[in-house]
Design an enzyme around this catalytic site. Structure first.
Site, PDB file in Angstrom:
ATOM      1  N   GLU A   1      -4.967  -6.461   2.541  1.00 61.04           N
ATOM      2  CA  GLU A   1      -3.760  -7.180   2.968  1.00 61.04           C
ATOM      3  C   GLU A   1      -3.770  -8.654   2.578  1.00 61.04           C
ATOM      4  OE1 GLU A   1      -5.116  -4.823   4.944  1.00 61.04           O
ATOM      5  OE2 GLU A   1      -3.475  -3.433   5.352  1.00 61.04           O
TER       6      GLU A   1
ATOM      7  N   GLU B   1       0.830  -1.209   0.000  1.00 63.48           N
ATOM      8  CA  GLU B   1       0.000   0.000   0.000  1.00 63.48           C
ATOM      9  C   GLU B   1       0.867   1.263   0.000  1.00 63.48           C
ATOM     10  OE1 GLU B   1      -2.094  -0.870   3.598  1.00 63.48           O
ATOM     11  OE2 GLU B   1      -3.106  -2.597   2.706  1.00 63.48           O
TER      12      GLU B   1
ATOM     13  N   ASP C   1       0.719  -4.635  12.739  1.00 62.62           N
ATOM     14  CA  ASP C   1      -0.639  -4.812  13.276  1.00 62.62           C
ATOM     15  C   ASP C   1      -1.628  -5.183  12.163  1.00 62.62           C
ATOM     16  OD1 ASP C   1      -0.174  -3.035  16.066  1.00 62.62           O
ATOM     17  OD2 ASP C   1       0.950  -2.350  14.327  1.00 62.62           O
ATOM     18  N   PHE C   2      -1.375  -4.677  10.958  1.00 61.85           N
ATOM     19  CA  PHE C   2      -2.323  -4.901   9.853  1.00 61.85           C
ATOM     20  C   PHE C   2      -2.201  -6.305   9.267  1.00 61.85           C
ATOM     21  CE2 PHE C   2      -1.556  -0.128   8.652  1.00 61.85           C
ATOM     22  CZ  PHE C   2      -2.030   0.261   9.907  1.00 61.85           C
ATOM     23  N   ILE C   3      -1.162  -7.003   9.650  1.00 61.65           N
ATOM     24  CA  ILE C   3      -0.972  -8.351   9.101  1.00 61.65           C
ATOM     25  C   ILE C   3      -2.060  -9.300   9.611  1.00 61.65           C
ATOM     26  CG2 ILE C   3       0.504  -9.558  10.774  1.00 61.65           C
ATOM     27  CD1 ILE C   3       2.380 -10.180   8.360  1.00 61.65           C
TER      28      ILE C   3
ATOM     29  N   HIS D   1      -1.374   0.122  16.387  1.00 60.20           N
ATOM     30  CA  HIS D   1      -0.243   0.543  15.553  1.00 60.20           C
ATOM     31  C   HIS D   1       1.066   0.449  16.323  1.00 60.20           C
ATOM     32  CE1 HIS D   1      -3.517   2.495  13.281  1.00 60.20           C
ATOM     33  NE2 HIS D   1      -2.695   2.682  12.280  1.00 60.20           N
TER      34      HIS D   1
END
Lengths: 325, 323
Positions: free
Chosen positions: A60, A29, A85-87, A129
């Site tokens: 993701e 991204e 964290d977004f994983i 985050h």
């Protein structure tokens, strides 16, 4: 030797590798004209174009899945997850697919895939985050886990990760991006699975990764008149160079493992297990872990600081351990 | 029929191969279970043969197929070796995945088979990656991504179709809607009457077709493959079908008997066979000969699987420790 920033060391590693091998592409991204939210991909879009610097929607699972499918069919993707964290939204693709498909195929397919991401608290971004999630990946067979602490290691380890045929979770630290360090010119690699003694010492072994290496070195400096601290950075958690740690413990008789991640179920426990099994008779005091509190990371600065080991905490704990008989 | 005779006969034979393979696999699985040797979950493709066969008849050897947990049919239709598939089902070293994957994980990169998957919906993003690879390397390969109605309710469906359309990837999405996600009817899992019409949300062509009509499947996929091979992007094709067996053989049948019988009457194999006989492409005698050839192949595969060694634990441990 010239001094460059960690973020620029990463950028150079990627650029050099992309020039070397046309099958390497970047996916993630905001990695296009912006060059990634932290600038790791600065100017790469301009140089390599959108074919090789592929900016995606906020998807993701599709980012990792695309990388998995591309790796299986002969490309060498570097996927970026902006914050570790977004994983979580792509965990099936990481854990069930990337980590396992080469194995489950009996070696029929390979998975030369790097997932680059960054983690850590310290920027007041609250609990979604700021996590340190390395233990999740260490616990999943099939993944390699890399955590560079310096520009030198960032560059050398990233190049090794890109050339590896297994999936690698490459975890950077947000607070290290703009720290400078010596990085020689030319072609060299830091192999995966080789710990480094960052500072020699005789009284206690302190094992630390990523940002904590710097805190450990600072604490060692503060303590230098009274306690001789040896600081070891494993650099990669999988594969793990435990021999270097064991050798150090045999010399010092004491060990403290540092990490920002919560102590409960953290990677520190794995070091304690292996040291206890392999060097129990050499220990003069119980092995200890200093890690994060078992809590989500709060927003407010004093609360956030209280959740992860600070230099003064390390100094205090080292003194305490060395006093123990 | 504007498909050549050889291809039509090949399609019929492959449908028989899948049918007879599944019957054989089921027999061996149940016998194993009786003998106390439980070998995971077995998902039968019986009833859905027209989809794998119709779709794969449009593909070249190096085109990619992303399969599912119900993947034996896809593997056979893409040209997989029955011996190695059956050996994998028996956990043997000679199996496609050397006994590491089992029934749901058949891989053969040489024929573009990128594996089944134990996670419903996980194949869609992987198919995007394979299609991306072909686009990146400027080959003319296409990827066919099979998935079920169950996968159509996963988030990966949306992420993948969106990106496939944005990047005009060479991929054909084939939703095999067999009307049940394990035991839950599609009417309780999918908010709209069908999956195919969702294509409009991504600006790509969408079709809803009878998945038990192998000629219709092949004509529809052919068009989608042609389109995507020339860089015009993906198509979504929903094939309506029905599996004759329960989700797998450890799940109790919950569907109404009458419904199962109704669908068995729409068996895709005799339907295609009748058509071929009517058009004088094949006669009864040739069909019987074909069937006995397939049975012989199954016997040979069974013998191969049974005589094959189990994987060595020592070698396995060495391999694992090396990593």
């Amino acid at each position: 030797m010239r001094e460059i920033r960690y973020v620029d060391a990463l950028n150079k590693a990627i650029r050099e590798e992309m020039i070397r091998d046309g099958n390497i592409f970047l996916i993630g991204e905001d990695i296009g004209p912006l060059g990634g939210t932290f600038g790791v991909y600065k100017d790469l879009f301009r140089e390599f174009g959108e074919k090789r610097v592929r900016q995606t929607p906020i998807s993701e699972s599709a980012i990792i899945g695309t990388a998995v499918g591309a790796a299986m069919t002969g490309l060498r993707p570097i996927a970026e997850i902006m914050y570790i964290d977004f994983i979580t939204t792509a965990m099936d693709q990481v854990i069930n697919q990337a980590a396992k498909l080469s194995f489950m195929s009996g070696g029929n397919v390979q998975m030369p895939l790097v997932i680059r991401t960054q983690q850590g608290p310290g920027t007041r971004e609250a609990a979604q985050h700021s996590q340190n999630l390395e233990a999740w990946f260490v616990h999943t067979p099939g993944l390699k886990v890399v955590m560079p602490s310096s520009p030198y290691d960032a560059k050398g380890l990233l190049k090794s990760s890109i050339r590896d045929n297994s999936p690698v979770i490459f975890i950077e630290h947000r607070l290290l991006y703009f720290k400078k360090g010596s990085v020689p010119e030319g072609e060299w690699l830091v192999p995966l699975g080789e710990a480094e003694v960052k500072k020699e010492g005789n009284d206690i072994t302190v094992v630390a990764t990523s940002l904590m290496v710097h805190q450990a070195l600072e604490a060692a400096e503060i303590l230098s008149k009274e306690i001789s601290v040896e600081v070891i950075d494993p650099r990669t958690l999988v594969p793990l160079d435990i021999e270097k740690v064991i050798a150090s413990v045999k010399k010092t008789g004491r060990i403290l493992i540092l990490h920002e991640a919560p102590v409960r179920g953290g990677i520190g426990a794995e070091f304690v297990r292996q040291v206890t099994e392999k060097a129990f008779d050499y220990l003069d005091s119980p092995p200890r872990v200093l890690g994060g509190l078992n809590t989500p990371i709060p927003f407010s600065p004093p609360l956030e600081n209280a959740c992860v080991p600070q230099v003064e905490d390390i100094v205090g704990m080292v003194k305490e351990i060395v006093k123990e008989k | 029929m504007d498909i050549n005779r050889e291809r039509l006969i090949g399609m019929l034979k492959t449908m028989y191969k899948i049918r007879l393979f599944e019957e054989r696999a089921k027999k061996l699985y149940k016998a194993g279970m009786m003998a106390g040797n439980f070998l995971g979950a077995l998902h039968s493709y019986i009833g859905q043969e027209a989809i794998a066969v119709g779709a794969c008849s449009c593909l070249k050897k190096d085109d990619y197929v992303v399969s599912t947990h119900r993947g034996h049919g896809h593997a056979i239709a893409k040209g997989g070796d029955i011996k190695r598939i059956l050996a994998e089902l028996q956990g043997k070293e000679t199996g496609y995945s050397r006994g590491r994957g089992g029934s749901m994980h058949l891989f053969d990169l040489k024929i573009g088979l990128l594996g089944g998957n134990g996670i419903v919906g996980a194949g869609l993003p992987i198919a995007i990656g394979a299609a991306f690879s072909s686009q990146y390397k400027k080959t003319s390969q296409v990827t066919v991504c099979f998935f079920g109605d169950g996968a159509a309710t996963q988030g990966t469906f949306h992420e993948s179709l969106n990106i496939a359309s944005l990047w005009k990837l060479p991929v054909v999405f084939i939703c095999e809607n067999n009307l049940y996600a394990v035991t839950t009817p599609a009417s309780e899992t999918i908010a709209t009457p069908n999956v195919g019409e969702r294509a409009s949300a991504y600006g790509i062509p969408g079709k809803v077709i009878d998945g038990n009509d192998v000629l219709l499947v092949s004509a529809t996929v052919e068009e989608a493959v042609k389109r995507t091979r020339t860089g015009k992007g993906p198509t979504l094709i929903e094939c309506r079908t029905y599996r004759w067996d329960p989700h797998c053989f450890v799940i109790t049948e919950t569907r109404p008997k009458e419904e199962i019988e109704e669908w068995k009457a729409k068996d895709p194999i005799p339907r295609f066979e009748r058509k071929l006989v009517e058009e004088k492409i094949i006669n009864q005698e040739e069909i019987e000969r074909m069937k006995s050839e397939v049975i012989k192949e199954m016997d040979a595969a069974e013998k191969f699987a049974q005589e094959s060694p189990l994987p060595s634990v020592e070698t396995f441990k060495e391999e694992v420790c090396a990593k």
